[in-house]
Design a protein around this motif. Structure first.
Motif, PDB file in Angstrom:
ATOM      1  N   ASP A   1       0.801  -1.222   0.000  1.00 22.14           N
ATOM      2  CA  ASP A   1       0.000   0.000   0.000  1.00 22.14           C
ATOM      3  C   ASP A   1       0.833   1.272   0.000  1.00 22.14           C
ATOM      4  O   ASP A   1       0.297   2.365   0.164  1.00 22.14           O
ATOM      5  CB  ASP A   1      -0.948   0.014   1.204  1.00 22.14           C
ATOM      6  CG  ASP A   1      -1.977  -1.094   1.134  1.00 22.14           C
ATOM      7  OD1 ASP A   1      -2.291  -1.536   0.012  1.00 22.14           O
ATOM      8  OD2 ASP A   1      -2.472  -1.522   2.197  1.00 22.14           O
ATOM      9  N   ILE A   2       2.162   1.128  -0.142  1.00 19.51           N
ATOM     10  CA  ILE A   2       3.039   2.289  -0.079  1.00 19.51           C
ATOM     11  C   ILE A   2       3.842   2.384  -1.372  1.00 19.51           C
ATOM     12  O   ILE A   2       4.441   1.412  -1.809  1.00 19.51           O
ATOM     13  CB  ILE A   2       4.004   2.195   1.122  1.00 19.51           C
ATOM     14  CG1 ILE A   2       3.210   2.080   2.423  1.00 19.51           C
ATOM     15  CG2 ILE A   2       4.933   3.400   1.162  1.00 19.51           C
ATOM     16  CD1 ILE A   2       4.063   1.816   3.645  1.00 19.51           C
ATOM     17  N   ALA A   3       3.844   3.578  -1.957  1.00 15.89           N
ATOM     18  CA  ALA A   3       4.626   3.813  -3.177  1.00 15.89           C
ATOM     19  C   ALA A   3       6.041   4.230  -2.788  1.00 15.89           C
ATOM     20  O   ALA A   3       6.232   5.075  -1.912  1.00 15.89           O
ATOM     21  CB  ALA A   3       3.976   4.898  -4.017  1.00 15.89           C
ATOM     22  N   PHE A   4       7.025   3.630  -3.435  1.00 18.34           N
ATOM     23  CA  PHE A   4       8.415   4.015  -3.231  1.00 18.34           C
ATOM     24  C   PHE A   4       9.056   4.506  -4.525  1.00 18.34           C
ATOM     25  O   PHE A   4      10.150   5.035  -4.505  1.00 18.34           O
ATOM     26  CB  PHE A   4       9.237   2.842  -2.673  1.00 18.34           C
ATOM     27  CG  PHE A   4       8.931   2.545  -1.231  1.00 18.34           C
ATOM     28  CD1 PHE A   4       9.589   3.204  -0.215  1.00 18.34           C
ATOM     29  CD2 PHE A   4       7.963   1.611  -0.895  1.00 18.34           C
ATOM     30  CE1 PHE A   4       9.301   2.951   1.110  1.00 18.34           C
ATOM     31  CE2 PHE A   4       7.668   1.343   0.438  1.00 18.34           C
ATOM     32  CZ  PHE A   4       8.338   2.011   1.441  1.00 18.34           C
ATOM     33  N   LEU A   5       8.364   4.316  -5.633  1.00 20.96           N
ATOM     34  CA  LEU A   5       8.888   4.702  -6.941  1.00 20.96           C
ATOM     35  C   LEU A   5       8.023   5.781  -7.568  1.00 20.96           C
ATOM     36  O   LEU A   5       6.808   5.812  -7.351  1.00 20.96           O
ATOM     37  CB  LEU A   5       8.890   3.501  -7.886  1.00 20.96           C
ATOM     38  CG  LEU A   5      10.002   2.484  -7.725  1.00 20.96           C
ATOM     39  CD1 LEU A   5       9.733   1.275  -8.600  1.00 20.96           C
ATOM     40  CD2 LEU A   5      11.338   3.099  -8.069  1.00 20.96           C
ATOM     41  N   MET A   6       8.657   6.616  -8.347  1.00 17.50           N
ATOM     42  CA  MET A   6       7.947   7.538  -9.223  1.00 17.50           C
ATOM     43  C   MET A   6       8.850   7.759 -10.434  1.00 17.50           C
ATOM     44  O   MET A   6      10.075   7.647 -10.343  1.00 17.50           O
ATOM     45  CB  MET A   6       7.583   8.841  -8.518  1.00 17.50           C
ATOM     46  CG  MET A   6       8.712   9.648  -7.982  1.00 17.50           C
ATOM     47  SD  MET A   6       8.057  11.149  -7.190  1.00 17.50           S
ATOM     48  CE  MET A   6       9.577  12.037  -6.928  1.00 17.50           C
ATOM     49  N   ALA A   7       8.251   8.041 -11.556  1.00 20.74           N
ATOM     50  CA  ALA A   7       8.989   8.125 -12.819  1.00 20.74           C
ATOM     51  C   ALA A   7      10.190   9.077 -12.780  1.00 20.74           C
ATOM     52  O   ALA A   7      11.242   8.739 -13.326  1.00 20.74           O
ATOM     53  CB  ALA A   7       8.040   8.498 -13.957  1.00 20.74           C
ATOM     54  N   PRO A   8      10.097  10.253 -12.148  1.00 21.90           N
ATOM     55  CA  PRO A   8      11.260  11.136 -12.144  1.00 21.90           C
ATOM     56  C   PRO A   8      12.515  10.522 -11.514  1.00 21.90           C
ATOM     57  O   PRO A   8      13.624  10.988 -11.762  1.00 21.90           O
ATOM     58  CB  PRO A   8      10.780  12.352 -11.341  1.00 21.90           C
ATOM     59  CG  PRO A   8       9.299  12.371 -11.555  1.00 21.90           C
ATOM     60  CD  PRO A   8       8.909  10.920 -11.577  1.00 21.90           C
ATOM     61  N   PHE A   9      12.357   9.473 -10.705  1.00 23.09           N
ATOM     62  CA  PHE A   9      13.528   8.840 -10.100  1.00 23.09           C
ATOM     63  C   PHE A   9      14.427   8.180 -11.146  1.00 23.09           C
ATOM     64  O   PHE A   9      15.623   8.034 -10.920  1.00 23.09           O
ATOM     65  CB  PHE A   9      13.123   7.822  -9.043  1.00 23.09           C
ATOM     66  CG  PHE A   9      12.648   8.425  -7.739  1.00 23.09           C
ATOM     67  CD1 PHE A   9      12.902   9.748  -7.417  1.00 23.09           C
ATOM     68  CD2 PHE A   9      11.957   7.651  -6.828  1.00 23.09           C
ATOM     69  CE1 PHE A   9      12.473  10.288  -6.213  1.00 23.09           C
ATOM     70  CE2 PHE A   9      11.528   8.174  -5.620  1.00 23.09           C
ATOM     71  CZ  PHE A   9      11.784   9.496  -5.305  1.00 23.09           C
ATOM     72  N   GLY A  10      13.880   7.789 -12.272  1.00 28.49           N
ATOM     73  CA  GLY A  10      14.722   7.245 -13.344  1.00 28.49           C
ATOM     74  C   GLY A  10      15.696   8.301 -13.836  1.00 28.49           C
ATOM     75  O   GLY A  10      16.897   8.036 -14.016  1.00 28.49           O
ATOM     76  N   ALA A  11      15.209   9.501 -14.039  1.00 21.24           N
ATOM     77  CA  ALA A  11      16.074  10.599 -14.477  1.00 21.24           C
ATOM     78  C   ALA A  11      17.027  11.026 -13.361  1.00 21.24           C
ATOM     79  O   ALA A  11      18.175  11.396 -13.619  1.00 21.24           O
ATOM     80  CB  ALA A  11      15.219  11.782 -14.935  1.00 21.24           C
ATOM     81  N   THR A  12      16.569  10.963 -12.116  1.00 23.17           N
ATOM     82  CA  THR A  12      17.448  11.257 -10.985  1.00 23.17           C
ATOM     83  C   THR A  12      18.624  10.288 -10.971  1.00 23.17           C
ATOM     84  O   THR A  12      19.776  10.686 -10.748  1.00 23.17           O
ATOM     85  CB  THR A  12      16.661  11.170  -9.656  1.00 23.17           C
ATOM     86  OG1 THR A  12      15.704  12.227  -9.616  1.00 23.17           O
ATOM     87  CG2 THR A  12      17.577  11.271  -8.448  1.00 23.17           C
ATOM     88  N   ALA A  13      18.348   9.014 -11.241  1.00 27.28           N
ATOM     89  CA  ALA A  13      19.404   7.996 -11.254  1.00 27.28           C
ATOM     90  C   ALA A  13      20.447   8.297 -12.338  1.00 27.28           C
ATOM     91  O   ALA A  13      21.638   8.057 -12.129  1.00 27.28           O
ATOM     92  CB  ALA A  13      18.799   6.610 -11.445  1.00 27.28           C
ATOM     93  N   VAL A  14      20.015   8.824 -13.469  1.00 26.85           N
ATOM     94  CA  VAL A  14      20.963   9.189 -14.532  1.00 26.85           C
ATOM     95  C   VAL A  14      21.970  10.201 -13.991  1.00 26.85           C
ATOM     96  O   VAL A  14      23.182  10.068 -14.194  1.00 26.85           O
ATOM     97  CB  VAL A  14      20.238   9.773 -15.767  1.00 26.85           C
ATOM     98  CG1 VAL A  14      21.245  10.333 -16.772  1.00 26.85           C
ATOM     99  CG2 VAL A  14      19.345   8.732 -16.419  1.00 26.85           C
ATOM    100  N   LEU A  15      21.480  11.208 -13.292  1.00 28.99           N
ATOM    101  CA  LEU A  15      22.370  12.242 -12.763  1.00 28.99           C
ATOM    102  C   LEU A  15      23.234  11.727 -11.605  1.00 28.99           C
ATOM    103  O   LEU A  15      24.447  11.929 -11.589  1.00 28.99           O
ATOM    104  CB  LEU A  15      21.567  13.457 -12.301  1.00 28.99           C
ATOM    105  CG  LEU A  15      20.921  14.285 -13.404  1.00 28.99           C
ATOM    106  CD1 LEU A  15      19.999  15.345 -12.812  1.00 28.99           C
ATOM    107  CD2 LEU A  15      21.971  14.929 -14.277  1.00 28.99           C
ATOM    108  N   VAL A  16      22.606  11.067 -10.641  1.00 27.24           N
ATOM    109  CA  VAL A  16      23.326  10.623  -9.445  1.00 27.24           C
ATOM    110  C   VAL A  16      24.413   9.610  -9.785  1.00 27.24           C
ATOM    111  O   VAL A  16      25.512   9.671  -9.238  1.00 27.24           O
ATOM    112  CB  VAL A  16      22.342  10.057  -8.397  1.00 27.24           C
ATOM    113  CG1 VAL A  16      23.076   9.350  -7.263  1.00 27.24           C
ATOM    114  CG2 VAL A  16      21.463  11.179  -7.841  1.00 27.24           C
ATOM    115  N   PHE A  17      24.132   8.703 -10.702  1.00 30.04           N
ATOM    116  CA  PHE A  17      25.109   7.663 -11.020  1.00 30.04           C
ATOM    117  C   PHE A  17      25.947   7.981 -12.258  1.00 30.04           C
ATOM    118  O   PHE A  17      27.091   7.564 -12.344  1.00 30.04           O
ATOM    119  CB  PHE A  17      24.419   6.307 -11.178  1.00 30.04           C
ATOM    120  CG  PHE A  17      23.810   5.841  -9.897  1.00 30.04           C
ATOM    121  CD1 PHE A  17      24.580   5.210  -8.934  1.00 30.04           C
ATOM    122  CD2 PHE A  17      22.469   6.071  -9.627  1.00 30.04           C
ATOM    123  CE1 PHE A  17      24.034   4.817  -7.723  1.00 30.04           C
ATOM    124  CE2 PHE A  17      21.904   5.670  -8.425  1.00 30.04           C
ATOM    125  CZ  PHE A  17      22.691   5.048  -7.464  1.00 30.04           C
TER     126      PHE A  17
END
Length: 151
Positions: A30-46
């Motif tokens: 019942d809890i969301a931990f993902l959202m689409a912008p996190f994919g783009a965040t991962a590009v920058l962070v990694f």
């Protein structure tokens, strides 16, 4: 050869971070931990971890600020093309003014308003997810630094 190794490690790091969030999401149904912008965040962070846009303050606060704006608009105003545009513009301005610019977070007001998210969305997925991505990113940076031969 270094570019290939760096690219593979970045992709692996992004996979680990998103995979952990996805695993949490399946564990807590019942809890969301993902959202689409996190994919783009991962590009920058990694992919470009030393970029100002990928720094922890920018990632976490950029997401929080824009998510707050999106939720505020979603809760108190009718969602329409004008309010979507204004919320997105306010998010961009707020990140720039607070020196927390993180481009993937610019999508948050749109995502949140179109899906009618409430205040709990600030905690999960926004806060918990962005912190987890930053932590996994820091672990990968430290590991890479230890594995790099001294020049």
């Amino acid at each position: 050869m270094k570019q290939i190794t760096t690219s593979i490690v970045a992709g692996f790091g992004a996979s680990v971070a998103i995979g952990l969030l996805a695993l949490l999401e399946t564990s807590f149904k019942d809890i969301a931990f993902l959202m689409a912008p996190f994919g783009a965040t991962a590009v920058l962070v990694f992919g470009v971890p030393h970029s100002p846009l990928a720094q922890p303050k920018n990632v976490i606060l950029g997401h929080l600020i824009t998510a707050f704006i999106g939720i505020f608009f979603s809760q108190f105003l009718e969602v329409n093309p004008l309010t979507l545009a204004i919320a997105t513009g306010l998010g961009v301005s707020a990140m720039l003014l607070s020196k927390t610019t993180h481009p993937p977070a610019g999508a948050n007001p749109i995502l949140i308003m179109l899906s009618s998210q409430g205040w709990a969305f600030l905690v999960t997925p926004v806060l918990i997810g962005s912190i987890m991505i930053v932590l996994v990113g820091k672990i990968f940076q430290q590991t890479q630094a230890r594995l790099q031969p001294a020049e």
